[in-house]
Design a protein around this motif. Structure first.
Motif, PDB file in Angstrom:
ATOM      1  N   ILE A 161      32.280  42.866  33.937  1.00 48.68           N
ATOM      2  CA  ILE A 161      33.337  42.158  34.672  1.00 48.68           C
ATOM      3  C   ILE A 161      33.394  40.726  34.177  1.00 48.68           C
ATOM      4  CG2 ILE A 161      34.045  41.357  36.958  1.00 48.68           C
ATOM      5  CD1 ILE A 161      32.746  43.890  38.084  1.00 48.68           C
ATOM      6  N   ALA A 162      34.576  40.300  33.791  1.00 46.85           N
ATOM      7  CA  ALA A 162      34.751  38.954  33.238  1.00 46.85           C
ATOM      8  C   ALA A 162      34.505  37.898  34.305  1.00 46.85           C
ATOM      9  CB  ALA A 162      36.159  38.808  32.665  1.00 46.85           C
ATOM     10  N   GLY A 163      34.023  36.736  33.867  1.00 44.90           N
ATOM     11  CA  GLY A 163      33.887  35.600  34.772  1.00 44.90           C
ATOM     12  C   GLY A 163      32.622  35.574  35.591  1.00 44.90           C
ATOM     13  N   THR A 164      31.642  36.440  35.271  1.00 51.54           N
ATOM     14  CA  THR A 164      30.404  36.464  36.044  1.00 51.54           C
ATOM     15  C   THR A 164      29.264  36.992  35.193  1.00 51.54           C
ATOM     16  OG1 THR A 164      29.321  37.351  38.031  1.00 51.54           O
ATOM     17  CG2 THR A 164      30.904  38.779  36.921  1.00 51.54           C
ATOM     18  N   SER A 165      28.056  36.561  35.511  1.00 54.61           N
ATOM     19  CA  SER A 165      26.856  37.124  34.889  1.00 54.61           C
ATOM     20  C   SER A 165      26.252  38.209  35.761  1.00 54.61           C
ATOM     21  CB  SER A 165      25.822  36.016  34.655  1.00 54.61           C
ATOM     22  OG  SER A 165      25.462  35.405  35.896  1.00 54.61           O
ATOM     23  N   ASP A 166      26.907  38.530  36.881  1.00 56.41           N
ATOM     24  CA  ASP A 166      26.399  39.522  37.838  1.00 56.41           C
ATOM     25  C   ASP A 166      27.388  40.682  37.998  1.00 56.41           C
ATOM     26  OD1 ASP A 166      23.900  38.608  38.522  1.00 56.41           O
ATOM     27  OD2 ASP A 166      24.626  37.301  40.116  1.00 56.41           O
ATOM     28  N   SER A 167      27.716  41.318  36.883  1.00 53.92           N
ATOM     29  CA  SER A 167      28.689  42.418  36.941  1.00 53.92           C
ATOM     30  C   SER A 167      28.249  43.524  37.886  1.00 53.92           C
ATOM     31  CB  SER A 167      28.916  42.995  35.539  1.00 53.92           C
ATOM     32  OG  SER A 167      29.571  42.079  34.708  1.00 53.92           O
ATOM     33  N   ALA A 168      26.953  43.862  37.868  1.00 48.82           N
ATOM     34  CA  ALA A 168      26.478  44.960  38.713  1.00 48.82           C
ATOM     35  C   ALA A 168      26.634  44.632  40.189  1.00 48.82           C
ATOM     36  CB  ALA A 168      25.021  45.276  38.394  1.00 48.82           C
ATOM     37  N   LEU A 194      44.890  37.407  45.391  1.00 49.28           N
ATOM     38  CA  LEU A 194      43.851  37.697  44.417  1.00 49.28           C
ATOM     39  C   LEU A 194      44.437  38.062  43.060  1.00 49.28           C
ATOM     40  CD1 LEU A 194      40.931  38.105  43.580  1.00 49.28           C
ATOM     41  CD2 LEU A 194      40.989  40.383  44.620  1.00 49.28           C
ATOM     42  N   GLY A 195      45.506  38.843  43.042  1.00 48.74           N
ATOM     43  CA  GLY A 195      46.111  39.220  41.776  1.00 48.74           C
ATOM     44  C   GLY A 195      46.587  38.019  40.990  1.00 48.74           C
ATOM     45  N   ASN A 196      47.175  37.070  41.667  1.00 43.82           N
ATOM     46  CA  ASN A 196      47.653  35.861  40.996  1.00 43.82           C
ATOM     47  C   ASN A 196      46.476  34.995  40.539  1.00 43.82           C
ATOM     48  OD1 ASN A 196      49.854  33.967  40.265  1.00 43.82           O
ATOM     49  ND2 ASN A 196      48.882  32.674  41.830  1.00 43.82           N
ATOM     50  N   ALA A 197      45.391  34.980  41.330  1.00 43.17           N
ATOM     51  CA  ALA A 197      44.250  34.137  40.986  1.00 43.17           C
ATOM     52  C   ALA A 197      43.449  34.706  39.824  1.00 43.17           C
ATOM     53  CB  ALA A 197      43.346  33.976  42.201  1.00 43.17           C
ATOM     54  N   SER A 198      43.352  36.026  39.725  1.00 51.10           N
ATOM     55  CA  SER A 198      42.507  36.621  38.683  1.00 51.10           C
ATOM     56  C   SER A 198      43.240  36.827  37.376  1.00 51.10           C
ATOM     57  CB  SER A 198      41.949  37.959  39.171  1.00 51.10           C
ATOM     58  OG  SER A 198      42.990  38.874  39.413  1.00 51.10           O
ATOM     59  N   ARG A 199      44.556  37.024  37.424  1.00 50.12           N
ATOM     60  CA  ARG A 199      45.384  37.235  36.237  1.00 50.12           C
ATOM     61  C   ARG A 199      45.107  38.559  35.538  1.00 50.12           C
ATOM     62  NH1 ARG A 199      49.585  33.817  36.836  1.00 50.12           N
ATOM     63  NH2 ARG A 199      48.859  31.710  37.335  1.00 50.12           N
ATOM     64  N   ALA A 200      43.937  39.135  35.746  1.00 50.51           N
ATOM     65  CA  ALA A 200      43.583  40.408  35.114  1.00 50.51           C
ATOM     66  C   ALA A 200      42.645  41.165  36.035  1.00 50.51           C
ATOM     67  CB  ALA A 200      42.916  40.184  33.758  1.00 50.51           C
ATOM     68  N   ALA A 201      42.743  42.495  35.991  1.00 47.43           N
ATOM     69  CA  ALA A 201      41.825  43.310  36.785  1.00 47.43           C
ATOM     70  C   ALA A 201      40.411  43.148  36.259  1.00 47.43           C
ATOM     71  CB  ALA A 201      42.254  44.777  36.729  1.00 47.43           C
ATOM     72  N   LYS A 202      39.439  43.435  37.146  1.00 45.76           N
ATOM     73  CA  LYS A 202      38.023  43.396  36.802  1.00 45.76           C
ATOM     74  C   LYS A 202      37.603  42.028  36.265  1.00 45.76           C
ATOM     75  CE  LYS A 202      38.304  48.338  35.908  1.00 45.76           C
ATOM     76  NZ  LYS A 202      38.225  49.430  34.910  1.00 45.76           N
ATOM     77  N   THR A 203      38.099  41.018  36.947  1.00 46.57           N
ATOM     78  CA  THR A 203      37.751  39.631  36.632  1.00 46.57           C
ATOM     79  C   THR A 203      37.302  38.950  37.915  1.00 46.57           C
ATOM     80  OG1 THR A 203      39.355  39.529  34.829  1.00 46.57           O
ATOM     81  CG2 THR A 203      38.599  37.435  35.736  1.00 46.57           C
ATOM     82  N   ALA A 204      36.140  38.307  37.882  1.00 47.82           N
ATOM     83  CA  ALA A 204      35.594  37.673  39.077  1.00 47.82           C
ATOM     84  C   ALA A 204      36.296  36.359  39.367  1.00 47.82           C
ATOM     85  CB  ALA A 204      34.099  37.446  38.908  1.00 47.82           C
ATOM     86  N   VAL A 205      36.607  36.155  40.644  1.00 42.95           N
ATOM     87  CA  VAL A 205      37.190  34.905  41.132  1.00 42.95           C
ATOM     88  C   VAL A 205      36.303  34.396  42.260  1.00 42.95           C
ATOM     89  CG1 VAL A 205      39.183  33.819  42.219  1.00 42.95           C
ATOM     90  CG2 VAL A 205      39.516  35.634  40.517  1.00 42.95           C
ATOM     91  N   VAL A 206      35.923  33.117  42.216  1.00 50.99           N
ATOM     92  CA  VAL A 206      35.004  32.546  43.197  1.00 50.99           C
ATOM     93  C   VAL A 206      35.711  31.487  44.022  1.00 50.99           C
ATOM     94  CG1 VAL A 206      32.858  31.252  43.515  1.00 50.99           C
ATOM     95  CG2 VAL A 206      33.002  33.019  41.742  1.00 50.99           C
ATOM     96  N   ARG A 207      35.491  31.527  45.318  1.00 52.55           N
ATOM     97  CA  ARG A 207      35.980  30.492  46.222  1.00 52.55           C
ATOM     98  C   ARG A 207      34.820  30.074  47.132  1.00 52.55           C
ATOM     99  NH1 ARG A 207      39.354  30.518  43.003  1.00 52.55           N
ATOM    100  NH2 ARG A 207      41.627  30.666  43.246  1.00 52.55           N
TER     101      ARG A 207
END
Length: 664
Positions: A559-566, A620-633
């Motif tokens: 998963i993009a944007g994170t080191s913790d995909s699992a 979330l869709g607008n914030a991530s721009r792509a599926a399977k991408t981590a977004v943090v708030r």
């Protein structure tokens, strides 16, 4: 009591010999005796005798497994013993009633037991009598009064021990799941002959054991076209098991008309995908047996009850038993909440706590149905089973209540000991989960004592009495940083039974709550320890990862944007709350979101912290721009009253979260 002796003379004609039949009581005194002359010219002959016993001491199962000794002696004219045979002999009457269940000597006698495989770690099937004796002792301590000998003939040691201790047995031959190869529709003549031979040997070798109640002619031959691919492959209609079953049933009746035949089924009455058809095999034997894994391979644990009611209604005149039920469990894998995510019945996520949960839920249903003539959980001990990559083991079936080395007893073992055994039992669960992820947790104790008191580091947390199913639960126990010593004291008739465990809570986890949302078992993280999904109310768990199957591991995902995909590959979605117990103070909350499918899905929601908007109208869709991408708030929040309530409130579609980090 009628006796038939088969005689063989290597010397030809037999003259001047006598056959003496004696029934000796437990002290060796003669209770009944018959003597007759022998005379025959053929090499083989049969002699019959009748022993009259005015008042028999009955074999009463585990309550009183009384055994006589039946002695047959051949004597010559001078009284010299030419040959003799002696064996244990129990006198009992067994009945199988479709309404009252199993009846022993005229009284209902509930059979509760385990399935038993005879292999063990480092020995395979090359086990000694001492190994079997150890296994029987382990099962008896748990309160077992019956054993299903699966899925092949077992040796004389287990039969002798069952006679001695009053354990009622289900014997069976190894006709399991498949009986043809490839696209063949019929069993070969060789297989049919082999099955008949094995059934004959099973009956002839074990028919004099008082413990043997039934002859099992097959196990799970009713998969139909749902047969797992790892067993066989075929095209078109599956082979029909009924002709072979009918033949075996007739064979068993001819050999031993005094005992019923039995059959364990897998599939009748289960919910399958469209197009799946299974044969109805249960009527081909006298007794019904259902292997049903509600809460493990399908359904919810409590649904086993209604499923059995439907089977019972389908054939109200046939006595029904449950021949297998249960779940896998591994003492090195744990969950903080058994409802936190889907179980991985084919893969690695098989926590010990979930196994206990399934057994608690299943047993509540089974115990409430007196029409069941027996129940056998699956299984007494972990055993070898190829193509399995489950729990922390390879090629091992993890459903045992005791480990593969037959030494380590899982928590579920003590659940049954508390419910089945008359021995006073107090057992704190979770003893193998030593390094805890959360500072606040429930403490569960299996106790059959009238009252049980729990202590944490010497301080009493209160006393519970008459706990349902002997499961006592102290809720929301707060651990301290460092070592936490839990002791449970159960009092019965002036005697105190104690149990003790130690849990550790690191200083970091004492001030941090990290939740792997949607996960039954928390994934390993690059930043520290996560707990499995917990403290939630509402919502549904989900995962981006394709689950494991027999011989096929789960497919890891990046998963993009994170080191913790699992960690962030699982999620909770819907309209839901996390009500997290915290000490009062100020906290930093970090939420990780991942859109699991196609980016741009209509998913907008808000996050409220203690009823105040913390994240407003989040797209979330607008914030991530792509599926399977981590977004943090992230946001800060003040906690008063010992609770942080995070409400994930949908606006369009479903709210979602993949991970929650709360730091003091």
């Amino acid at each position: 009591m009628d006796i038939e002796a088969k005689l063989r003379s290597e010397a030809g004609d037999v003259r001047g010999l006598r056959m003496e039949a004696r029934l000796l009581d437990a002290e060796g005194a003669v209770s009944a005796r018959h003597e007759q002359s022998l005379s025959f010219t053929a090499r083989e002959s049969r002699a019959t005798a009748t022993l009259k016993l005015p008042s028999a001491h009955l074999w009463q199962g585990t309550d009183d497994p009384y055994l006589y000794r039946l002695s047959i002696r051949i004597l010559d004219s001078s009284g010299r013993i030419v040959d003799s045979v002696e064996q244990a002999f129990g006198i009992r009457q067994m009945q199988f009633d479709a309404k009252r269940g199993f009846v022993l000597n005229g009284k209902p006698y509930r059979l509760r037991g385990v399935g038993y495989h005879q292999d063990r770690e480092d020995k395979g099937w090359a086990i000694a009598t001492a190994d079997v004796e150890q296994d029987v002792a382990t099962m008896r301590e748990m309160g077992v009064n019956s054993i299903r000998l699966t899925h092949y003939q077992h040796g004389q040691a287990i039969h002798d021990l069952a006679d001695r201790y009053g354990l009622v047995l289900w014997d069976e031959i190894p006709l399991v799941s498949a009986w043809t190869l490839g696209d063949a529709k019929d069993a070969t003549p060789g297989l049919i002959a082999n099955a008949r031979q094995q059934l004959s040997e099973l009956i002839r070798q074990n028919e004099h054991h008082a413990s043997v109640a039934s002859w099992g002619i097959a196990n799970e031959v009713d998969f139909g076209n749902s047969l797992p691919a790892f067993l066989t492959s075929f095209t078109g209609a599956p082979p029909d098991p009924l002709p072979l079953l009918k033949a075996l049933n007739r064979k068993a009746k001819a050999l031993d008309p005094s005992r019923p035949t039995a059959l364990a089924t897998c599939c009748e009455g289960r919910l399958f995908a469209p197009g799946v058809e299974v044969p109805i095999t249960a009527p081909e034997a006298d007794l019904g047996g259902a292997n049903r894994y509600f809460g493990w391979y399908y359904g919810k644990p409590h649904e086993v009850g209604s499923s059995l009611d439907a089977l019972h209604a389908q054939r109200p005149a046939q006595a029904l038993s449950v021949t297998e039920y249960g779940a896998g469990g591994t003492t090195t894998i744990h969950t903080d909440n058994v409802l936190g995510g889907p179980v991985d019945s084919r893969g690695r996520a098989q926590p010990e706590e979930y196994q206990s949960y399934v057994h608690e839920q299943n047993w509540a249903q089974l115990a409430a149905r007196p029409y069941l003539w027996a129940t056998w959980l699956w299984v007494g001990f972990d055993f070898a089973s190829t193509v399995r990559s489950e729990g922390d083991a390879q090629d091992i079936n993890t459903k045992g209540l005791v480990s593969f080395d037959h030494k380590l007893r899982k928590d579920a073992y003590y659940f049954y000991k508390a419910n089945w055994s008359e021995e006073a039992t107090v057992h704190i669960t979770g003893r193998h989960y030593t390094d805890r992820a959360y500072a606040v947790t429930d403490v569960r104790v299996y106790s059959n004592t009238p009252s049980t008191q729990l202590f944490l580091n010497g301080k009493s947390l209160g006393t519970l009495a008459s706990c349902k199913q002997h499961v006592c639960v102290w809720q929301n126990v707060r651990l301290v940083a460092g070592t936490n010593v839990l002791t449970a004291h159960g009092s019965i008739q002036g005697t105190t039974i104690k149990d003790r465990v130690e849990w550790r809570l690191s200083p970091a986890m004492a001030r941090t709550v990290r939740i792997d949302s949607g996960a039954l078992v928390a994934a390993k993280s690059a930043i520290g320890l996560y707990g499995s999904d917990n403290f939630f109310e509402g919502g549904e768990a989900g995962s981006i990862v394709e689950p494991a199957d027999f011989g096929k591991p789960a497919t890891p995902i990046s998963i993009a944007g994170t080191s913790d995909s699992a960690v962030v590959a699982t999620y909770r979605e819907g309209d839901f709350h996390y009500r997290i117990p915290l000490e009062n103070g100020r906290y930093r909350v970090k939420l990780t979101f991942v859109e699991p499918s196609v980016a741009g899905n209509a998913r907008r929601f808000s996050v409220l912290a203690n009823n105040r908007v913390a994240i407003d109208d989040f797209d979330l869709g607008n914030a991530s721009r792509a599926a399977k991408t981590a977004v943090v708030r992230s946001f800060s929040v003040a906690v008063a009253g010992g609770l942080l309530d995070l409400h994930f409130k949908p606006i369009t579609g479903q709210a979602i979260v993949s991970a929650i980090d709360v730091v003091r």
